[in-house]
Design a protein around this motif. Structure first.
Motif, PDB file in Angstrom:
ATOM      1  N   ASP A  48       0.850  -1.191   0.000  1.00  0.00           N
ATOM      2  CA  ASP A  48       0.000   0.000   0.000  1.00  0.00           C
ATOM      3  C   ASP A  48       0.881   1.236   0.000  1.00  0.00           C
ATOM      4  OD1 ASP A  48      -1.860   1.993   0.256  1.00  0.00           O
ATOM      5  OD2 ASP A  48      -2.916   1.097   1.936  1.00  0.00           O
ATOM      6  N   MET A  49       0.919   1.896  -1.140  1.00  0.00           N
ATOM      7  CA  MET A  49       1.722   3.110  -1.285  1.00  0.00           C
ATOM      8  C   MET A  49       0.945   4.368  -0.871  1.00  0.00           C
ATOM      9  SD  MET A  49       4.483   1.817  -2.379  1.00  0.00           S
ATOM     10  CE  MET A  49       5.397   3.249  -2.866  1.00  0.00           C
ATOM     11  N   SER A  50      -0.356   4.236  -0.605  1.00  0.00           N
ATOM     12  CA  SER A  50      -1.206   5.407  -0.376  1.00  0.00           C
ATOM     13  C   SER A  50      -1.409   5.744   1.093  1.00  0.00           C
ATOM     14  CB  SER A  50      -2.571   5.192  -1.034  1.00  0.00           C
ATOM     15  OG  SER A  50      -3.276   4.155  -0.391  1.00  0.00           O
ATOM     16  N   ILE A  51      -0.695   5.101   1.982  1.00  0.00           N
ATOM     17  CA  ILE A  51      -0.922   5.314   3.414  1.00  0.00           C
ATOM     18  C   ILE A  51      -0.677   6.770   3.805  1.00  0.00           C
ATOM     19  CG2 ILE A  51      -0.100   4.716   5.711  1.00  0.00           C
ATOM     20  CD1 ILE A  51       0.477   1.920   4.590  1.00  0.00           C
ATOM     21  N   GLY A  52       0.413   7.343   3.347  1.00  0.00           N
ATOM     22  CA  GLY A  52       0.719   8.735   3.690  1.00  0.00           C
ATOM     23  C   GLY A  52      -0.338   9.699   3.172  1.00  0.00           C
ATOM     24  N   ALA A  53      -0.805   9.483   1.951  1.00  0.00           N
ATOM     25  CA  ALA A  53      -1.843  10.345   1.382  1.00  0.00           C
ATOM     26  C   ALA A  53      -3.152  10.172   2.140  1.00  0.00           C
ATOM     27  CB  ALA A  53      -2.035  10.022  -0.099  1.00  0.00           C
ATOM     28  N   LEU A  87     -11.517   1.214  -1.087  1.00  0.00           N
ATOM     29  CA  LEU A  87     -11.308   1.529  -2.501  1.00  0.00           C
ATOM     30  C   LEU A  87     -10.064   0.818  -3.033  1.00  0.00           C
ATOM     31  CD1 LEU A  87     -11.889   3.106  -5.116  1.00  0.00           C
ATOM     32  CD2 LEU A  87     -10.546   4.989  -4.138  1.00  0.00           C
ATOM     33  N   ASN A  88      -8.977   0.862  -2.259  1.00  0.00           N
ATOM     34  CA  ASN A  88      -7.754   0.158  -2.663  1.00  0.00           C
ATOM     35  C   ASN A  88      -7.998  -1.342  -2.788  1.00  0.00           C
ATOM     36  OD1 ASN A  88      -6.133   2.432  -2.853  1.00  0.00           O
ATOM     37  ND2 ASN A  88      -5.527   2.329  -0.704  1.00  0.00           N
ATOM     38  N   CYS A  93      -8.502  -6.340  -5.608  1.00  0.00           N
ATOM     39  CA  CYS A  93      -9.131  -7.670  -5.607  1.00  0.00           C
ATOM     40  C   CYS A  93     -10.176  -7.849  -6.695  1.00  0.00           C
ATOM     41  CB  CYS A  93      -9.772  -7.934  -4.245  1.00  0.00           C
ATOM     42  SG  CYS A  93      -8.568  -8.033  -2.921  1.00  0.00           S
ATOM     43  N   LYS A  94     -11.015  -6.865  -6.892  1.00  0.00           N
ATOM     44  CA  LYS A  94     -12.107  -7.025  -7.865  1.00  0.00           C
ATOM     45  C   LYS A  94     -11.674  -6.658  -9.287  1.00  0.00           C
ATOM     46  CE  LYS A  94     -15.213  -8.308  -4.935  1.00  0.00           C
ATOM     47  NZ  LYS A  94     -15.574  -9.700  -4.876  1.00  0.00           N
ATOM     48  N   LEU A  95     -10.912  -5.570  -9.417  1.00  0.00           N
ATOM     49  CA  LEU A  95     -10.488  -5.140 -10.750  1.00  0.00           C
ATOM     50  C   LEU A  95      -9.148  -5.729 -11.169  1.00  0.00           C
ATOM     51  CD1 LEU A  95     -11.614  -1.388 -10.614  1.00  0.00           C
ATOM     52  CD2 LEU A  95     -12.852  -3.364 -11.523  1.00  0.00           C
ATOM     53  N   LYS A  96      -8.533  -6.486 -10.241  1.00  0.00           N
ATOM     54  CA  LYS A  96      -7.280  -7.203 -10.512  1.00  0.00           C
ATOM     55  C   LYS A  96      -6.112  -6.285 -10.902  1.00  0.00           C
ATOM     56  CE  LYS A  96      -9.316 -11.160  -9.916  1.00  0.00           C
ATOM     57  NZ  LYS A  96      -9.361 -11.658  -8.586  1.00  0.00           N
ATOM     58  N   ILE A  97      -6.125  -5.064 -10.373  1.00  0.00           N
ATOM     59  CA  ILE A  97      -4.995  -4.156 -10.586  1.00  0.00           C
ATOM     60  C   ILE A  97      -3.956  -4.480  -9.515  1.00  0.00           C
ATOM     61  CG2 ILE A  97      -4.259  -1.740 -10.613  1.00  0.00           C
ATOM     62  CD1 ILE A  97      -7.164  -1.014 -11.355  1.00  0.00           C
ATOM     63  N   PRO A  98      -2.694  -4.673  -9.876  1.00  0.00           N
ATOM     64  CA  PRO A  98      -1.676  -4.963  -8.859  1.00  0.00           C
ATOM     65  C   PRO A  98      -1.686  -3.898  -7.758  1.00  0.00           C
ATOM     66  CG  PRO A  98      -0.765  -5.234 -11.053  1.00  0.00           C
ATOM     67  CD  PRO A  98      -2.130  -4.635 -11.217  1.00  0.00           C
ATOM     68  N   SER A  99      -1.538  -4.341  -6.518  1.00  0.00           N
ATOM     69  CA  SER A  99      -1.670  -3.432  -5.380  1.00  0.00           C
ATOM     70  C   SER A  99      -0.710  -2.248  -5.464  1.00  0.00           C
ATOM     71  CB  SER A  99      -1.463  -4.188  -4.073  1.00  0.00           C
ATOM     72  OG  SER A  99      -0.159  -4.733  -4.003  1.00  0.00           O
ATOM     73  N   PHE A 100       0.494  -2.484  -5.939  1.00  0.00           N
ATOM     74  CA  PHE A 100       1.465  -1.395  -6.055  1.00  0.00           C
ATOM     75  C   PHE A 100       0.935  -0.306  -6.991  1.00  0.00           C
ATOM     76  CE2 PHE A 100       5.075   0.688  -8.088  1.00  0.00           C
ATOM     77  CZ  PHE A 100       5.803   1.096  -6.979  1.00  0.00           C
ATOM     78  N   THR A 103      -2.456   1.403  -5.539  1.00  0.00           N
ATOM     79  CA  THR A 103      -2.241   2.326  -4.420  1.00  0.00           C
ATOM     80  C   THR A 103      -1.342   3.489  -4.808  1.00  0.00           C
ATOM     81  OG1 THR A 103      -0.448   0.959  -3.527  1.00  0.00           O
ATOM     82  CG2 THR A 103      -2.676   0.549  -2.698  1.00  0.00           C
ATOM     83  N   LEU A 104      -0.488   3.299  -5.794  1.00  0.00           N
ATOM     84  CA  LEU A 104       0.293   4.431  -6.306  1.00  0.00           C
ATOM     85  C   LEU A 104      -0.647   5.454  -6.932  1.00  0.00           C
ATOM     86  CD1 LEU A 104       3.274   5.286  -6.530  1.00  0.00           C
ATOM     87  CD2 LEU A 104       3.293   4.272  -8.799  1.00  0.00           C
ATOM     88  N   GLY A 105      -1.650   4.975  -7.658  1.00  0.00           N
ATOM     89  CA  GLY A 105      -2.648   5.869  -8.247  1.00  0.00           C
ATOM     90  C   GLY A 105      -3.477   6.574  -7.192  1.00  0.00           C
ATOM     91  N   THR A 106      -3.965   5.807  -6.194  1.00  0.00           N
ATOM     92  CA  THR A 106      -4.769   6.455  -5.149  1.00  0.00           C
ATOM     93  C   THR A 106      -3.929   7.385  -4.290  1.00  0.00           C
ATOM     94  OG1 THR A 106      -4.579   4.523  -3.698  1.00  0.00           O
ATOM     95  CG2 THR A 106      -6.556   4.668  -5.072  1.00  0.00           C
ATOM     96  N   MET A 107      -2.636   7.105  -4.177  1.00  0.00           N
ATOM     97  CA  MET A 107      -1.755   8.023  -3.455  1.00  0.00           C
ATOM     98  C   MET A 107      -1.766   9.392  -4.133  1.00  0.00           C
ATOM     99  SD  MET A 107       2.373   7.854  -2.835  1.00  0.00           S
ATOM    100  CE  MET A 107       2.755   8.153  -4.551  1.00  0.00           C
TER     101      MET A 107
END
Length: 181
Positions: A48-53, A87-88, A93-100, A103-107
């Motif tokens: 999860d790259m979006s924790i700070g955001a 959302l992440n 899980c549902k859209l099968k986008i790699p977590s990195f 979460t980089l996008g949501t960050m």
């Protein structure tokens, strides 16, 4: 680590002062609360790259709401943080986008949301909001309230991780997602 602490204490006697130890434990406590949640994500083999955001958005939201709705700002911040996490999870899980990637996008999105919420200027709390934050300044010897909360959450985490089906499944999924399912 012990050697470094001994060396620094010899070089600077103030390093081992009660004030400094309390300050370090308070800082560590806040980071550990974040790390406890992140551990579950890492155990299942994700990131999860979006924790700070997420934290930035929650902080801005809290500073905007605290003087208006008081203690209710804290559950609002928690719900917002959970919504970002959900959302992440949906993206991964549902859209099968790699977590990195997800979460980089949501960050990026939530860093922008935090800036938009506060018009890109630092947000300060009015003096009237101090009453809602006094609990964080309570100290028991060298232990600050954020550190005590951290220890309680760490114990809860350990119980969940070692004794619950959910905790054990995190290990199994991280080891081999296909076999765990």
């Amino acid at each position: 680590l012990v050697v470094i602490v001994v060396i620094v204490t010899i070089m600077n006697r103030n390093f081992s002062s009660v004030y400094n130890i309390r300050s370090m434990l308070e800082s560590v406590g806040i980071l550990m609360v974040i790390s406890i949640g992140t551990t579950f994500i890492l155990l299942i083999g994700s990131m999860d790259m979006s924790i700070g955001a997420n934290i930035s958005c929650c902080a801005v939201l809290g500073s905007m709401l605290l003087s208006k709705i008081g203690f209710l700002a804290f559950p609002c911040m928690a719900l917002f943080g959970c919504a970002v996490g959900a959302l992440n999870g949906i993206l991964h899980c549902k859209l099968k986008i790699p977590s990195f990637i997800a979460t980089l996008g949501t960050m990026s999105v939530f860093n922008s949301v935090a800036l938009l919420m506060c018009d890109s200027v630092p947000v300060s709390l009015p003096k009237s909001a101090d009453i809602y934050l006094q609990w964080a300044s309570i100290n028991l010897s060298v232990f600050s309230m954020p550190f005590i909360i951290c220890i309680i959450l760490l114990l809860v985490y350990l119980v969940v991780q070692k004794n619950s089906k959910f905790g054990k499944s995190c290990y199994y999924i991280g080891a081999n997602e296909r076999a765990a399912v």
